[in-house]
Design an enzyme around this catalytic site. Structure first.
Site, PDB file in Angstrom:
ATOM      1  N   SER A  50       0.835  -1.038  -0.090  1.00 56.82           N
ATOM      2  CA  SER A  50       0.019   0.022  -0.050  1.00 56.82           C
ATOM      3  C   SER A  50       0.948   1.243  -0.073  1.00 56.82           C
ATOM      4  O   SER A  50       1.770   1.517   0.983  1.00 56.82           O
ATOM      5  CB  SER A  50      -0.890  -0.144   1.380  1.00 56.82           C
ATOM      6  OG  SER A  50      -1.441   1.361   1.206  1.00 56.82           O
ATOM      7  N   HIS A  52      -1.255  -1.291  -4.345  1.00 54.70           N
ATOM      8  CA  HIS A  52      -2.400  -0.870  -3.761  1.00 54.70           C
ATOM      9  C   HIS A  52      -2.297   0.534  -3.622  1.00 54.70           C
ATOM     10  O   HIS A  52      -1.538   1.090  -2.957  1.00 54.70           O
ATOM     11  CB  HIS A  52      -2.482  -1.877  -2.452  1.00 54.70           C
ATOM     12  CG  HIS A  52      -3.864  -1.334  -1.774  1.00 54.70           C
ATOM     13  ND1 HIS A  52      -4.851  -2.155  -2.090  1.00 54.70           N
ATOM     14  CD2 HIS A  52      -4.156  -0.700  -0.879  1.00 54.70           C
ATOM     15  CE1 HIS A  52      -5.984  -1.938  -1.312  1.00 54.70           C
ATOM     16  NE2 HIS A  52      -5.485  -1.009  -0.790  1.00 54.70           N
ATOM     17  N   ASP A  58      -4.559   3.531  -2.018  1.00 49.82           N
ATOM     18  CA  ASP A  58      -5.809   4.062  -1.419  1.00 49.82           C
ATOM     19  C   ASP A  58      -6.219   5.318  -1.659  1.00 49.82           C
ATOM     20  O   ASP A  58      -5.564   6.409  -1.283  1.00 49.82           O
ATOM     21  CB  ASP A  58      -5.129   3.984   0.041  1.00 49.82           C
ATOM     22  CG  ASP A  58      -5.112   2.549   0.576  1.00 49.82           C
ATOM     23  OD1 ASP A  58      -5.866   1.858   0.272  1.00 49.82           O
ATOM     24  OD2 ASP A  58      -3.946   2.057   1.110  1.00 49.82           O
ATOM     25  N   MET A  65      -8.768   8.442  -0.848  1.00 47.17           N
ATOM     26  CA  MET A  65      -9.780   8.504   0.286  1.00 47.17           C
ATOM     27  C   MET A  65      -9.922  10.382  -0.004  1.00 47.17           C
ATOM     28  O   MET A  65      -9.230  11.183  -0.545  1.00 47.17           O
ATOM     29  CB  MET A  65      -8.781   8.654   1.472  1.00 47.17           C
ATOM     30  CG  MET A  65      -8.234   7.451   1.902  1.00 47.17           C
ATOM     31  SD  MET A  65      -7.370   7.495   3.503  1.00 47.17           S
ATOM     32  CE  MET A  65      -6.782   5.688   3.485  1.00 47.17           C
ATOM     33  N   HIS A 108      -8.170   1.123  -4.429  1.00 49.08           N
ATOM     34  CA  HIS A 108      -9.087   0.739  -3.464  1.00 49.08           C
ATOM     35  C   HIS A 108      -9.834   2.250  -3.126  1.00 49.08           C
ATOM     36  O   HIS A 108      -9.078   3.293  -2.624  1.00 49.08           O
ATOM     37  CB  HIS A 108      -8.416   0.430  -2.161  1.00 49.08           C
ATOM     38  CG  HIS A 108      -9.226   0.162  -0.959  1.00 49.08           C
ATOM     39  ND1 HIS A 108      -8.668   0.267   0.394  1.00 49.08           N
ATOM     40  CD2 HIS A 108     -10.567   0.398  -0.645  1.00 49.08           C
ATOM     41  CE1 HIS A 108      -9.596   0.064   1.174  1.00 49.08           C
ATOM     42  NE2 HIS A 108     -10.763   0.284   0.515  1.00 49.08           N
ATOM     43  N   MET A 152     -11.954   4.760  -1.524  1.00 55.73           N
ATOM     44  CA  MET A 152     -12.620   5.174  -0.242  1.00 55.73           C
ATOM     45  C   MET A 152     -13.172   6.565  -0.326  1.00 55.73           C
ATOM     46  O   MET A 152     -12.845   7.496   0.282  1.00 55.73           O
ATOM     47  CB  MET A 152     -11.797   5.188   1.116  1.00 55.73           C
ATOM     48  CG  MET A 152     -11.215   3.639   1.378  1.00 55.73           C
ATOM     49  SD  MET A 152      -9.621   3.497   2.122  1.00 55.73           S
ATOM     50  CE  MET A 152      -8.693   3.447   1.010  1.00 55.73           C
ATOM     51  N   MET A 191     -11.976  -5.517   4.824  1.00 55.38           N
ATOM     52  CA  MET A 191     -11.047  -4.232   5.630  1.00 55.38           C
ATOM     53  C   MET A 191     -10.788  -5.170   6.931  1.00 55.38           C
ATOM     54  O   MET A 191     -11.823  -5.416   7.730  1.00 55.38           O
ATOM     55  CB  MET A 191     -11.668  -3.252   5.738  1.00 55.38           C
ATOM     56  CG  MET A 191     -11.622  -2.168   4.578  1.00 55.38           C
ATOM     57  SD  MET A 191     -10.170  -1.848   3.811  1.00 55.38           S
ATOM     58  CE  MET A 191      -9.291  -1.157   5.004  1.00 55.38           C
ATOM     59  N   GLY A 202      -9.019   4.552   6.430  1.00 59.04           N
ATOM     60  CA  GLY A 202      -8.543   5.755   6.861  1.00 59.04           C
ATOM     61  C   GLY A 202      -7.068   6.115   6.878  1.00 59.04           C
ATOM     62  O   GLY A 202      -6.572   7.109   6.622  1.00 59.04           O
ATOM     63  N   PHE A 203      -6.614   5.426   7.893  1.00 61.24           N
ATOM     64  CA  PHE A 203      -4.970   5.418   8.084  1.00 61.24           C
ATOM     65  C   PHE A 203      -4.378   4.184   8.208  1.00 61.24           C
ATOM     66  O   PHE A 203      -4.863   2.793   8.310  1.00 61.24           O
ATOM     67  CB  PHE A 203      -5.236   5.884   9.640  1.00 61.24           C
ATOM     68  CG  PHE A 203      -5.692   7.263   9.500  1.00 61.24           C
ATOM     69  CD1 PHE A 203      -5.244   8.441   9.300  1.00 61.24           C
ATOM     70  CD2 PHE A 203      -7.174   7.366   9.832  1.00 61.24           C
ATOM     71  CE1 PHE A 203      -5.771   9.551   9.345  1.00 61.24           C
ATOM     72  CE2 PHE A 203      -7.989   8.682  10.005  1.00 61.24           C
ATOM     73  CZ  PHE A 203      -7.324   9.651   9.777  1.00 61.24           C
ATOM     74  N   GLY A 204      -2.995   4.197   7.789  1.00 63.47           N
ATOM     75  CA  GLY A 204      -2.257   3.017   7.863  1.00 63.47           C
ATOM     76  C   GLY A 204      -1.815   2.666   9.335  1.00 63.47           C
ATOM     77  O   GLY A 204      -2.069   3.887  10.224  1.00 63.47           O
ATOM     78  N   GLY A 205      -1.053   1.670   9.488  1.00 66.83           N
ATOM     79  CA  GLY A 205      -0.310   1.473  10.852  1.00 66.83           C
ATOM     80  C   GLY A 205      -1.303   1.202  11.861  1.00 66.83           C
ATOM     81  O   GLY A 205      -1.003   1.222  13.136  1.00 66.83           O
ATOM     82  N   ASP A 207      -7.019  -6.180   3.983  1.00 66.49           N
ATOM     83  CA  ASP A 207      -6.274  -4.998   4.061  1.00 66.49           C
ATOM     84  C   ASP A 207      -6.262  -4.253   5.490  1.00 66.49           C
ATOM     85  O   ASP A 207      -7.515  -4.117   5.945  1.00 66.49           O
ATOM     86  CB  ASP A 207      -6.878  -3.875   2.970  1.00 66.49           C
ATOM     87  CG  ASP A 207      -6.330  -2.625   3.121  1.00 66.49           C
ATOM     88  OD1 ASP A 207      -5.125  -2.315   3.593  1.00 66.49           O
ATOM     89  OD2 ASP A 207      -7.005  -1.944   2.206  1.00 66.49           O
ATOM     90  N   GLY A 208      -5.055  -4.120   6.102  1.00 61.40           N
ATOM     91  CA  GLY A 208      -5.206  -3.293   7.281  1.00 61.40           C
ATOM     92  C   GLY A 208      -4.642  -4.367   8.595  1.00 61.40           C
ATOM     93  O   GLY A 208      -5.109  -5.278   8.760  1.00 61.40           O
ATOM     94  N   GLY A 209      -3.688  -3.484   8.994  1.00 63.87           N
ATOM     95  CA  GLY A 209      -2.801  -4.101   9.968  1.00 63.87           C
ATOM     96  C   GLY A 209      -2.365  -5.502   9.651  1.00 63.87           C
ATOM     97  O   GLY A 209      -2.026  -6.379  10.755  1.00 63.87           O
ATOM     98  N   GLY A 240       1.065  -2.095   4.281  1.00 64.74           N
ATOM     99  CA  GLY A 240       1.803  -0.756   4.297  1.00 64.74           C
ATOM    100  C   GLY A 240       2.836  -0.597   5.017  1.00 64.74           C
ATOM    101  O   GLY A 240       3.900  -0.852   4.540  1.00 64.74           O
TER     102      GLY A 240
HETATM  103  C1  DX5 Z   1      -6.416   1.779   5.353  1.00 64.97           C
HETATM  104  C2  DX5 Z   1      -5.968   1.321   3.860  1.00 64.97           C
HETATM  105  C3  DX5 Z   1      -4.981   0.550   3.900  1.00 64.97           C
HETATM  106  C4  DX5 Z   1      -3.472   0.828   4.684  1.00 64.97           C
HETATM  107  C5  DX5 Z   1      -2.947  -0.302   5.427  1.00 64.97           C
HETATM  108  O1  DX5 Z   1      -7.632   2.632   5.132  1.00 64.97           O
HETATM  109  O2  DX5 Z   1      -7.068   0.845   3.108  1.00 64.97           O
HETATM  110  O3  DX5 Z   1      -4.651  -0.068   2.569  1.00 64.97           O
HETATM  111  O4  DX5 Z   1      -2.857   1.558   3.874  1.00 64.97           O
HETATM  112  O5  DX5 Z   1      -1.915   0.152   5.948  1.00 64.97           O
HETATM  113  P1  DX5 Z   1      -1.253  -0.991   7.063  1.00 64.97           P
HETATM  114  O6  DX5 Z   1      -0.827  -2.061   6.160  1.00 64.97           O
HETATM  115  O7  DX5 Z   1      -0.009   0.125   7.663  1.00 64.97           O
HETATM  116  O8  DX5 Z   1      -2.366  -1.213   8.063  1.00 64.97           O
HETATM  117 ZN    ZN Z   2      -6.561  -0.082   1.104  1.00 64.10          ZN
END
Ligand code: DX5
Ligand code: ZN
Length: 220
Positions: free
Chosen positions: A11, A36, A38, A40, A69, A71, A141, A146-149, A179-181, A201
């Site tokens: 990502s 990927h 993102d 937003m 993706h 959003m 999801m 909304g956010f990475g990490g 996707d996510g975490g 990500g």
């Molecule tokens: C969150 C995004 C994800 C995000 C994943 O809204 O859709 O794609 O970038 O990031 P990590 O892998 O750091 O959770």
């Molecule tokens: Zn994503």
């Protein structure tokens, strides 16, 4: 699941936006399978990233499929522009489209782009049961978008399992993306419950050895 059937989708939300071309080229060199992206809008999710021009610009730096993706609210207004910019996959949120989801999926397909539906962690996967056979990919999801990490929400494994069951029972080729975490622990769970496209990500972009991170996500 054999590791050769797993696709790794870094990502770029976690990349350095000031050198995106370089970051994307590096991901391809290090063995990623798709990029990927993102998108937003600050309305569907409480964050703003990038849009159509970023997709068109990174397209020049890689031959990997761009997995967009979205959003965003009202994705039907923008899918044609993303298709023209070079999106290879466009996924749209069920929560943003509701009863219009199938129409938007068909709109994406008619543009010659692979389509997919996405559900948030708290959306009942049975709501998309009849959409799965129309999708090239379903995205579950495992964090609120909304956010990475963020930390992986384990209850979403049930949604993965549900989608996997529908795909298997109907002999579909639909890809199942998570996707996510995702880290070196949660990736094992995601695969066990049916994911074959792994978005990551932070785990890739903060690794000191990014190649090794991609390799581990694929093989663990
Ligand atoms: C969150 C995004 C994800 C995000 C994943 O809204 O859709 O794609 O970038 O990031 P990590 O892998 O750091 O959770
Ligand atoms: Zn994503």
């Amino acid at each position: 699941m054999k590791s050769e059937n797993i696709k790794i989708a870094p990502s770029i939300l976690s990349a350095d936006f000031s050198k995106m071309g370089e970051e994307v080229r590096l991901m391809q060199t290090l063995g990623a399978d798709m990029i990927h992206c993102d998108v937003m809008d600050g309305v569907f999710v409480p964050n703003i990233t990038f849009g159509i021009k970023m997709i068109a610009d990174i397209k020049k730096h890689t031959s990997l499929p761009l997995d967009c993706h979205l959003m965003i609210v009202n994705p039907e207004k923008y899918v044609e522009k993303f298709a023209k910019a070079g999106a290879d996959y466009i996924t749209i949120h069920y929560e943003a489209c509701k009863d219009n989801t199938l129409n938007v999926l068909n709109q994406i397909k008619a543009l010659g782009v692979k389509c997919g539906v996405v559900i948030n962690p708290d959306t009942d996967p049975s709501l998309i049961k009849d959409l799965i056979c129309h999708c090239d990919m379903v995205l579950i999801m495992s964090v609120f978008p909304g956010f990475g990490g963020q930390s992986f929400i384990e209850s979403t494994l049930k949604s993965l399992q549900y989608v996997k069951k529908v795909v298997d029972e109907n002999n579909l080729n639909t890809l199942i993306e998570i996707d996510g975490g995702i880290n070196f622990e949660t990736v094992r769970l995601a695969k066990k419950y049916g994911a074959n496209v792994i978005v990551a990500g932070n785990t890739i972009f903060t690794a000191t050895d990014r190649k090794d991170a991609i390799y581990k996500l694929r093989t663990l």
